[in-house]
Design an enzyme around this catalytic site. Sequence first.
Site, mmCIF file in Angstrom:
data_model
loop_
_atom_site.group_PDB
_atom_site.id
_atom_site.type_symbol
_atom_site.label_atom_id
_atom_site.label_comp_id
_atom_site.label_asym_id
_atom_site.label_seq_id
_atom_site.Cartn_x
_atom_site.Cartn_y
_atom_site.Cartn_z
ATOM 1 N N ASP A 57 0.786 -1.225 0.000
ATOM 2 C CA ASP A 57 0.000 0.000 0.000
ATOM 3 C C ASP A 57 0.819 1.277 0.000
ATOM 4 O O ASP A 57 0.386 2.306 -0.488
ATOM 5 C CB ASP A 57 -0.952 -0.002 1.208
ATOM 6 C CG ASP A 57 -2.067 -1.030 1.007
ATOM 7 O OD1 ASP A 57 -2.269 -1.451 -0.138
ATOM 8 O OD2 ASP A 57 -2.708 -1.404 2.007
ATOM 9 N N HIS A 108 -9.602 -1.631 -2.292
ATOM 10 C CA HIS A 108 -8.468 -1.788 -3.201
ATOM 11 C C HIS A 108 -8.793 -2.803 -4.302
ATOM 12 O O HIS A 108 -9.361 -3.856 -4.027
ATOM 13 C CB HIS A 108 -7.225 -2.272 -2.451
ATOM 14 C CG HIS A 108 -6.756 -1.306 -1.407
ATOM 15 N ND1 HIS A 108 -5.774 -1.607 -0.511
ATOM 16 C CD2 HIS A 108 -7.136 -0.029 -1.135
ATOM 17 C CE1 HIS A 108 -5.556 -0.568 0.278
ATOM 18 N NE2 HIS A 108 -6.384 0.400 -0.079
ATOM 19 N N ASP A 140 -6.876 -4.843 -5.648
ATOM 20 C CA ASP A 140 -6.221 -6.149 -5.458
ATOM 21 C C ASP A 140 -7.023 -7.079 -4.540
ATOM 22 O O ASP A 140 -6.637 -8.219 -4.334
ATOM 23 C CB ASP A 140 -4.768 -5.997 -4.964
ATOM 24 C CG ASP A 140 -4.667 -5.544 -3.507
ATOM 25 O OD1 ASP A 140 -5.688 -5.113 -2.918
ATOM 26 O OD2 ASP A 140 -3.541 -5.611 -2.952
ATOM 27 N N CYS A 155 -1.312 -7.703 -0.177
ATOM 28 C CA CYS A 155 -1.280 -6.439 0.570
ATOM 29 C C CYS A 155 -0.019 -6.329 1.416
ATOM 30 O O CYS A 155 0.478 -5.238 1.661
ATOM 31 C CB CYS A 155 -2.478 -6.328 1.506
ATOM 32 S SG CYS A 155 -4.055 -6.648 0.741
#
Length: 694
Positions: free
Chosen positions: A381, A502, A504, A676
């Site tokens: 991130d 997000h 992802d 992440c």
Amino acid sequence: MEQRKTRKPGSQHRTFPTNMYQRTYRLEVNKVLSIVYVVGTELKVHLHRCAPSQSKFFSVKCTPTVQFRVEAGAPVNDPDGGSFLSPQVLTKNTVLFISMKAASDVVNESKFSVKFYGDKSELIGNAVLHLTAVEISLDVDADRDGIVEKNNPNKASWKWGPKGHGAILLVNCDSEYSFLKEVDCENEEVNKVSDLKDMSKMILRTRGPAVLPEGYKLSLHISKSHAESVRVFRTSGNPQSSTPKYLLLKLFLKDYPLVLNKEHLAGEVPYLGGDSQQELFVEGIRFPDKDFDGFVNINLSLLEPNGQGFPETPIYTDKVLFRVAPWIMTPNTLKPVEVFVCSTSDNYEFLKAIKSLVKSSGYKLTICHEYMNRGDRWMQDEIEFGYIDSPHHNFPVVLDSPRDRGLKDFPYNVLLGPDFGYVTRYPVDEWVDSLDSFGNLEVSPPVTVNGKTYPLGRILIGVAFPTTTNGRNMAKVIQDFLQAQKVQEPIALYSDWLEVGHVDEFMTFVPAPDRKGFRLLLASPDSGYKLFKSLQDKGHGNAKLFEGKEEEISVDQLMSDEGLRAENVYVQNCIDWNRDVLKKELGLDDEDIIDLPILFKVDPEEGNGAAAYYPDMVNMLVLGQNLGIPKPFGPQVNSTCALETEMRSLMEPLGLKCTFIDDFASYHKRQGEVHCGSNVRREPFEHRWWNLEL
Ligand SMILES: *[C@@H]1O[C@H](CO)[C@@H](O)[C@H](O)[C@H]1NC(C)=O
Ligand SMILES: *[C@@H]1O[C@H](CO)[C@@H](O)[C@H](O)[C@H]1NC(C)=O
Ligand SMILES: *[C@@H]1O[C@H](CO)[C@@H](O)[C@H](O)[C@H]1NC(C)=O
């Protein structure tokens, strides 16, 4: 303009494919004028303007080094070499064009005179010109081979594509120092001799007498807006003398004086005399952005003195054009170089598993320790790895997210260094929210969409649904920056439906040996329910999820939870919306997409944001053929996890190897997973960005 007849084929001198540079010049009757002439240009003399008023005829005489032609007069043949014309009729429109083919060895080397006659060939005036010819060429690597060639005809323009041309500039965003560092382009100096390789070389080639006549000067100049984006340095010595490299290393910073920056829009460069090459270094200081298209002009003029008290007049200008190299992201299909992961007080087992996967895959692992990460484990991130590329040099560049939690200082303090660049964008009048984290910034592998190719893929970001007014968004400064790089045209996906938000969390790309060279993996509640239903049908309704992790739940219980089912219908709708966008914008067929059995839950306490119900297998680490997948802790059937079995059966036919990593307590329960919690620096594309057909 047509090539001049007098130019010999194969001449060593410059040829002008476009317009020859012409300069209007005056003669003065009964005076001797002295002029510096630039080879490759033409002096244009309106004879009638300087002729005595009674003049009816004129004749010309010059040394063999000078050529001339006459327009709008009586038909006159180009004389070969020095010549004397018998008097010609002077008309109102008679124009004389004067040129020379080679540089002079001494001042006033060539002579030219025009005689004016009245009736009966009576001589009434004589204008004499002394000419000093110089060759001047400001050169760049316009053919993109890493070498600054001489006087490329395309040096002042820029064209994309393999048959294109135009010089390239890097933003000098690394730091020559590993300690006490700053981004190199934030100071006004050449930091070290090694700093020069991050700059683009420009060569000023001149040929002529040892010194120019009094008052003539060479001046580099740039517009105010372009000066915001570059600096130009010169070498103070004459580096064409064969100074050995080890001696150059000993030169001090003062050997690279600053010529142009935003405070100095023009700067003199010395005329070195004889046949000389002077190296100049252009430093990019700004990436393309909303207010900067990346193009920078640099001009060089020869200035002529006008006598005491008057400013000089530019009599010749040579121009070059650069484009600043864009920041480029690297998709999962590129070869990994280095994997980054955080060490925290509670992730020992996770770290061990990552270490083993990275090691067995043969890549470098870099651990960011707690004193640096300050408990922030979300390596994905805080940063996005990319690179900048030019024919002469390339290096990785980290884009630092404005998110700025515990890992805030890691990109600058640890990653920035020699040949490792740093760039960031921070919003001034917007909130920074979770969508500004770079788990929400991904890039596709190369794709072709309706015949349009994206050899470097397309950037993917997550934003709010277009129909909502109060959704979270990725900051405009970041979106503008990404858009302005141009070579990986961004696509906006809808990620605000997720609690964290997000992209992802619901998608990734894995390499594949067939089709387009990759598959898009999408989280799919539908395929999750389908799998659980088939387990039920096969009599495994009692099999339990979350064994040994938290309160177990059986397949039957899960299937009878109508609330959860409704939430997942909603989630599937959100993902399907994205699926349609991805198919359209990446030119994908359904066969290019694999649905992974993943359920979500929606939390009304968190503004109805969704989060993965069990570890989110799509949020994986892709290292070549090796996948580090969050261990889902699904229902145990025949002592294996049915979700893992399903995952393997989807991935293994593509030659991919699944390693399931337990991230349950240290990541999943904190709303993130393997992807992440990691980051990968990858090799640059083989396809060079300037070869894109834009
Ligand atoms: C060149 O010619 C001009 C004009 O005649 C003269 O003033 C000047 O001194 C000459 N320069 C040299 C170096 O001969
Ligand atoms: C340099 O040349 C370019 C291209 O012709 C021109 O647009 C620009 O205004 C010039 N800049 C300066 C400062 O002379
Ligand atoms: C479990 O094992 C049995 C017997 O080996 C087999 O018939 C069955 O298909 C297996 N079930 C699953 C879901 O793999």
